[in-house]
Design a protein around this motif. Structure first.
Motif, PDB file in Angstrom:
ATOM      1  N   LEU A   1       0.826  -1.208   0.000  1.00 42.77           N
ATOM      2  CA  LEU A   1       0.000   0.000   0.000  1.00 42.77           C
ATOM      3  C   LEU A   1       0.863   1.260   0.000  1.00 42.77           C
ATOM      4  CD1 LEU A   1      -2.670  -1.218   2.574  1.00 42.77           C
ATOM      5  CD2 LEU A   1      -2.920  -1.070   0.090  1.00 42.77           C
TER       6      LEU A   1
ATOM      7  N   PRO B   1      -0.701  -4.612  -4.376  1.00 44.02           N
ATOM      8  CA  PRO B   1      -1.296  -5.255  -3.189  1.00 44.02           C
ATOM      9  C   PRO B   1      -2.153  -6.464  -3.540  1.00 44.02           C
ATOM     10  CG  PRO B   1      -1.704  -2.877  -3.185  1.00 44.02           C
ATOM     11  CD  PRO B   1      -1.043  -3.188  -4.472  1.00 44.02           C
TER      12      PRO B   1
ATOM     13  N   ILE C   1      -1.809 -11.228   0.789  1.00 41.47           N
ATOM     14  CA  ILE C   1      -1.589 -10.902   2.201  1.00 41.47           C
ATOM     15  C   ILE C   1      -2.928 -10.600   2.876  1.00 41.47           C
ATOM     16  CG2 ILE C   1      -0.643  -9.115   3.749  1.00 41.47           C
ATOM     17  CD1 ILE C   1       1.766  -8.958   1.838  1.00 41.47           C
TER      18      ILE C   1
ATOM     19  N   PHE D   1      -7.253  -4.172   9.336  1.00 41.68           N
ATOM     20  CA  PHE D   1      -6.962  -2.761   9.611  1.00 41.68           C
ATOM     21  C   PHE D   1      -7.441  -2.376  11.016  1.00 41.68           C
ATOM     22  CE2 PHE D   1      -6.815  -3.280   5.130  1.00 41.68           C
ATOM     23  CZ  PHE D   1      -5.893  -2.357   4.670  1.00 41.68           C
TER      24      PHE D   1
ATOM     25  N   ALA E   1     -12.173  -1.576   8.656  1.00 36.09           N
ATOM     26  CA  ALA E   1     -12.475  -1.228   7.255  1.00 36.09           C
ATOM     27  C   ALA E   1     -13.473  -2.182   6.620  1.00 36.09           C
ATOM     28  CB  ALA E   1     -11.175  -1.181   6.434  1.00 36.09           C
TER      29      ALA E   1
ATOM     30  N   PHE F   1     -16.699  -3.059   4.633  1.00 33.24           N
ATOM     31  CA  PHE F   1     -17.411  -2.264   3.631  1.00 33.24           C
ATOM     32  C   PHE F   1     -18.837  -1.981   4.123  1.00 33.24           C
ATOM     33  CE2 PHE F   1     -14.496  -5.038   0.974  1.00 33.24           C
ATOM     34  CZ  PHE F   1     -13.469  -4.101   1.000  1.00 33.24           C
TER      35      PHE F   1
ATOM     36  N   HIS G   1     -21.511  -0.754   2.820  1.00 35.69           N
ATOM     37  CA  HIS G   1     -22.674  -0.973   1.951  1.00 35.69           C
ATOM     38  C   HIS G   1     -22.938  -2.461   1.724  1.00 35.69           C
ATOM     39  CE1 HIS G   1     -19.114  -1.081  -0.503  1.00 35.69           C
ATOM     40  NE2 HIS G   1     -19.782  -1.618  -1.504  1.00 35.69           N
TER      41      HIS G   1
ATOM     42  N   PHE H   1     -15.971 -11.129  -0.344  1.00 40.83           N
ATOM     43  CA  PHE H   1     -15.360 -10.172  -1.281  1.00 40.83           C
ATOM     44  C   PHE H   1     -14.061 -10.699  -1.918  1.00 40.83           C
ATOM     45  CE2 PHE H   1     -12.778  -6.535  -2.495  1.00 40.83           C
ATOM     46  CZ  PHE H   1     -13.681  -5.734  -3.158  1.00 40.83           C
TER      47      PHE H   1
ATOM     48  N   ILE I   1      -9.074 -15.814   2.230  1.00 40.35           N
ATOM     49  CA  ILE I   1      -8.301 -15.825   0.973  1.00 40.35           C
ATOM     50  C   ILE I   1      -7.026 -16.669   1.105  1.00 40.35           C
ATOM     51  CG2 ILE I   1      -9.188 -13.584   0.171  1.00 40.35           C
ATOM     52  CD1 ILE I   1      -6.474 -12.351   1.051  1.00 40.35           C
TER      53      ILE I   1
ATOM     54  N   ASP J   1     -13.377   6.628   3.225  1.00 45.30           N
ATOM     55  CA  ASP J   1     -12.161   6.324   3.973  1.00 45.30           C
ATOM     56  C   ASP J   1     -11.184   5.515   3.104  1.00 45.30           C
ATOM     57  OD1 ASP J   1     -10.265   5.583   5.810  1.00 45.30           O
ATOM     58  OD2 ASP J   1     -11.715   5.091   7.389  1.00 45.30           O
TER      59      ASP J   1
ATOM     60  N   ALA K   1      -9.060   3.534   3.967  1.00 38.91           N
ATOM     61  CA  ALA K   1      -8.910   2.160   4.474  1.00 38.91           C
ATOM     62  C   ALA K   1      -9.790   1.175   3.691  1.00 38.91           C
ATOM     63  CB  ALA K   1      -9.253   2.108   5.955  1.00 38.91           C
ATOM     64  N   PHE K   2     -10.975   1.625   3.228  1.00 34.24           N
ATOM     65  CA  PHE K   2     -11.849   0.730   2.443  1.00 34.24           C
ATOM     66  C   PHE K   2     -11.152   0.333   1.142  1.00 34.24           C
ATOM     67  CE2 PHE K   2     -15.403   3.291   4.547  1.00 34.24           C
ATOM     68  CZ  PHE K   2     -15.583   2.342   5.539  1.00 34.24           C
TER      69      PHE K   2
ATOM     70  N   ASN L   1      -7.895   0.442   0.547  1.00 31.29           N
ATOM     71  CA  ASN L   1      -6.736  -0.394   0.868  1.00 31.29           C
ATOM     72  C   ASN L   1      -7.160  -1.825   1.189  1.00 31.29           C
ATOM     73  OD1 ASN L   1      -4.960   1.679   0.469  1.00 31.29           O
ATOM     74  ND2 ASN L   1      -4.827   2.251   2.623  1.00 31.29           N
ATOM     75  N   ALA L   2      -8.255  -1.957   1.956  1.00 30.07           N
ATOM     76  CA  ALA L   2      -8.744  -3.298   2.316  1.00 30.07           C
ATOM     77  C   ALA L   2      -9.110  -4.071   1.048  1.00 30.07           C
ATOM     78  CB  ALA L   2      -9.946  -3.180   3.243  1.00 30.07           C
ATOM     79  N   ALA L   3      -9.810  -3.416   0.136  1.00 29.84           N
ATOM     80  CA  ALA L   3     -10.227  -4.079  -1.110  1.00 29.84           C
ATOM     81  C   ALA L   3      -9.011  -4.540  -1.908  1.00 29.84           C
ATOM     82  CB  ALA L   3     -11.082  -3.135  -1.940  1.00 29.84           C
ATOM     83  N   ARG L   4      -7.982  -3.677  -1.965  1.00 32.84           N
ATOM     84  CA  ARG L   4      -6.781  -4.016  -2.736  1.00 32.84           C
ATOM     85  C   ARG L   4      -6.081  -5.238  -2.136  1.00 32.84           C
ATOM     86  NH1 ARG L   4      -4.235  -0.158  -5.627  1.00 32.84           N
ATOM     87  NH2 ARG L   4      -3.309  -1.927  -6.699  1.00 32.84           N
ATOM     88  N   THR L   5      -5.940  -5.266  -0.794  1.00 36.21           N
ATOM     89  CA  THR L   5      -5.246  -6.407  -0.179  1.00 36.21           C
ATOM     90  C   THR L   5      -6.057  -7.692  -0.326  1.00 36.21           C
ATOM     91  OG1 THR L   5      -6.190  -5.978   1.995  1.00 36.21           O
ATOM     92  CG2 THR L   5      -4.053  -4.989   1.551  1.00 36.21           C
ATOM     93  N   LEU L   6      -7.383  -7.544  -0.527  1.00 35.05           N
ATOM     94  CA  LEU L   6      -8.222  -8.741  -0.704  1.00 35.05           C
ATOM     95  C   LEU L   6      -8.209  -9.246  -2.150  1.00 35.05           C
ATOM     96  CD1 LEU L   6     -11.169  -7.651   1.583  1.00 35.05           C
ATOM     97  CD2 LEU L   6      -9.693  -9.618   1.952  1.00 35.05           C
TER      98      LEU L   6
ATOM     99  N   TYR M   1     -16.817  -1.496  -7.243  1.00 35.77           N
ATOM    100  CA  TYR M   1     -17.530  -2.304  -6.246  1.00 35.77           C
ATOM    101  C   TYR M   1     -17.433  -1.776  -4.813  1.00 35.77           C
ATOM    102  CZ  TYR M   1     -18.405  -5.726  -9.855  1.00 35.77           C
ATOM    103  OH  TYR M   1     -18.847  -6.334 -11.002  1.00 35.77           O
ATOM    104  N   VAL M   2     -16.473  -0.880  -4.568  1.00 34.72           N
ATOM    105  CA  VAL M   2     -16.328  -0.366  -3.197  1.00 34.72           C
ATOM    106  C   VAL M   2     -16.527   1.153  -3.144  1.00 34.72           C
ATOM    107  CG1 VAL M   2     -14.759  -0.145  -1.216  1.00 34.72           C
ATOM    108  CG2 VAL M   2     -14.820  -2.274  -2.520  1.00 34.72           C
TER     109      VAL M   2
ATOM    110  N   ILE N   1     -20.165   3.386  -2.124  1.00 31.10           N
ATOM    111  CA  ILE N   1     -20.127   4.153  -0.874  1.00 31.10           C
ATOM    112  C   ILE N   1     -20.384   5.637  -1.157  1.00 31.10           C
ATOM    113  CG2 ILE N   1     -18.681   4.844   1.104  1.00 31.10           C
ATOM    114  CD1 ILE N   1     -17.266   2.139   0.893  1.00 31.10           C
TER     115      ILE N   1
END
Lengths: 234, 292
Positions: A47, A73, A78, A82, A86, A88, A90, A99, A151, B184, B186-187, B189-194, B204-205, B209
């Protein structure tokens, strides 16, 4: 095995870290606010980019300034929990956990089986349709962990995973979290301010001061350093 | 001793009376503040509501309904709805990536780009119209070359859309930028790491939002387009069925038949009202569906 040797210029100092974490071992990162703990996790997750150095996981380079390797990323595999979790807002709890599998274009049937397995293990299957905003702090923490674990990550990063919970819940969640992490069998880095986390979950610990490793060793060493503090923590 | 006690009692009485006077004066102050605020609120609401009510009171229903079949009204209505809808689509497609980049990234000349995007909000519409004319008109700096290929923009329906896009795009982009800034990091970043790519994360994120803000920005842009007058009349002219949108038709009808003018005004008010209600309902339903 996670091998880190990176350098990054931060606003007031250089973050310079060299350490290894073996498979199935948990390294606790402690230090003052702004000493570079979260930045280090972000460098590992892709990141943020180091200025120079190398990060490798199980022999594969995630980042290498010499060869110009820098995996994004999404390609690092990984699991990152957080500090704010974090989740989501919605999406339902089910969709949050699913996800990571959907981004991998897994079949819907397979996704359902895996999500059910993880949500049941975390005791969240009954509330799978609820929105992330409508559940308790402890449940949010479990969802974030389930979302990161589903994952099948090769490295687990947790940024102050218990700080958003009240003290009574922290004790119960600390034990649960420690057991879950050890069961994964991957290298794990946990950022914390709480020495009880170090005692309960850490195999080794690392004290960061202004971007440099001030102390690195077994968790007990950091704990003995902590016991030398006075009531104000100084 | 006795006189001292009497003095203390007297003092006590005096201070309690004094306290009573202070508390009454505080209460009076509180009441007068509330009354003042209420009067201000009523005055402001009356100032906004009165002209709208007057429109309905001054136009008899039968005449208004009769004017609905006037070709001028029908032409203006269909042209306005068509151009404003197209304008909103163009603004959303063009403005969404711009707003996202502006909210998330720093680049050389960002300050200048952001100021330029906001410029049409401050620029008087008539100035916008003449600026568009000297740029894209037949003798304009770009229009001159287009004219050589037989392409003429000024005084066409395309000119109406261009004028509307020019004046209404900042309304959407500003709102969208704020909505993206509020998501935020962080949302993301969280999506990218997933495992989500930047594009997947965006659709999608981030977009869901920020959706509420984007929709309200699009409503603002649509409403601004529907009411656009100055830039349109300067750049596109006032030709019935081609460039005469509803505000222009109101202006034209006022020279002759006030009833037609009033009818158009009422339609505009009604459309504005319907748009607001419709979009609010849609947004609520969308979020309800997402929750289920």
């Amino acid at each position: 095995m996670l091998e880190i040797d990176v350098k990054k210029r931060l606003r007031d100092f250089d973050l310079q870290v060299k350490l290894d974490v073996a498979r199935g071992k948990t390294l606790m990162l402690v230090g003052d606010n702004g000493c570079g703990k979260t930045t280090l996790l972000n460098l590992l997750a892709g990141l943020a980019d180091p200025d120079e150095g190398r990060i490798s996981l199980d022999g594969r380079a995630l980042y290498d300034s010499e060869s110009g390797t820098n995996l994004p990323p999404e390609a690092r595999g990984i699991g990152y929990v957080f500090q704010s979790y974090a989740l989501f807002p919605h999406m339902s709890i089910y969709d949050n956990v699913a996800f990571g599998l959907r981004t991998r274009r897994m079949a819907a049937g397979e996704i359902k089986v895996l999500v059910k397995e993880h949500l049941e293990a975390a005791g969240l299957w009954e509330i799978r349709k609820a929105k992330a905003a409508d559940v308790s702090g402890g449940q949010k923490q479990r969802i974030a962990l389930a979302r990161a674990l589903i994952i099948e990550p090769r490295l687990l990063l947790l940024d102050e995973p218990l700080s958003a919970l009240d003290v009574r819940k922290q004790a119960a969640m600390r034990k649960e979290l420690g057991e879950t992490i050890h069961a994964c069998g991957v290298p794990c880095l946990i950022v914390t301010h709480d020495l009880r986390d170090v005692a309960c979950m850490g195999d080794q610990a690392c004290l960061l001061e202004r971007g440099k490793i001030a102390l690195h060793g077994g968790a007990e060493e950091i704990l003995s350093w902590g016991s030398g503090m006075d009531a104000r923590g100084e | 001793m006795a006189s001292n006690q009497a003095e203390i009692i007297h003092r006590g009485e005096f201070s309690s009376r004094e306290q009573e006077i202070i508390s009454i004066s505080d209460r009076v102050k509180g009441i007068s503040l509330k009354a003042g605020l209420a009067a201000l609120l009523i005055l402001t609401m009356a100032f906004i509501a009165l002209p709208v009510v007057a429109l309905f009171l001054k136009s008899p229903l039968d005449k208004t309904l009769g004017s609905l079949y006037d070709p001028m009204v029908l032409d203006a209505l269909s042209l306005s709805l068509m151009t404003s809808t197209l304008t909103t689509i163009v603004v959303v497609i063009m403005g969404t990536p711009i707003a996202y980049v502006s909210a998330r990234f720093r680049y050389f000349g960002k300050e200048l780009a952001d100021s330029l995007i906001d410029l049409p909000v401050i620029m008087p519409p008539a100035v916008a119209g003449i600026a568009l004319l000297v740029a894209f008109g037949r003798m304009g700096i770009v229009g001159h070359y287009l004219n050589a290929f037989g392409i003429s923009i000024a005084f066409t329906t395309l000119a109406v859309i261009m004028a509307q896009v020019f004046v209404s795009s900042p309304f959407y982009i500003r709102q969208a930028r704020t909505s993206f800034e509020d998501v935020d990091l962080a949302f993301e970043n969280a999506a990218r790491t997933l495992g989500a790519s930047r594009v997947y994360t965006f659709f999608y994120v981030i977009l869901p939002i920020a959706m509420n803000g984007l929709i309200s920005g699009a409503i603002m842009a649509f409403a601004r387009s529907l009411g656009e007058f100055g830039a349109t009349i300067m750049f596109a002219g006032n030709f019935q069925g081609r460039t005469q949108t509803m505000p222009l038709a109101i202006y034209t009808a006022m020279q002759g038949d006030l009833d037609v003018s009033l009818c158009l005004a009422i339609i505009l008010v009604a459309i504005s009202f319907v748009v607001i209600v419709l979009v609010k309902t849609l947004t609520r339903r969308m979020y309800k569906n997402a929750r289920n």
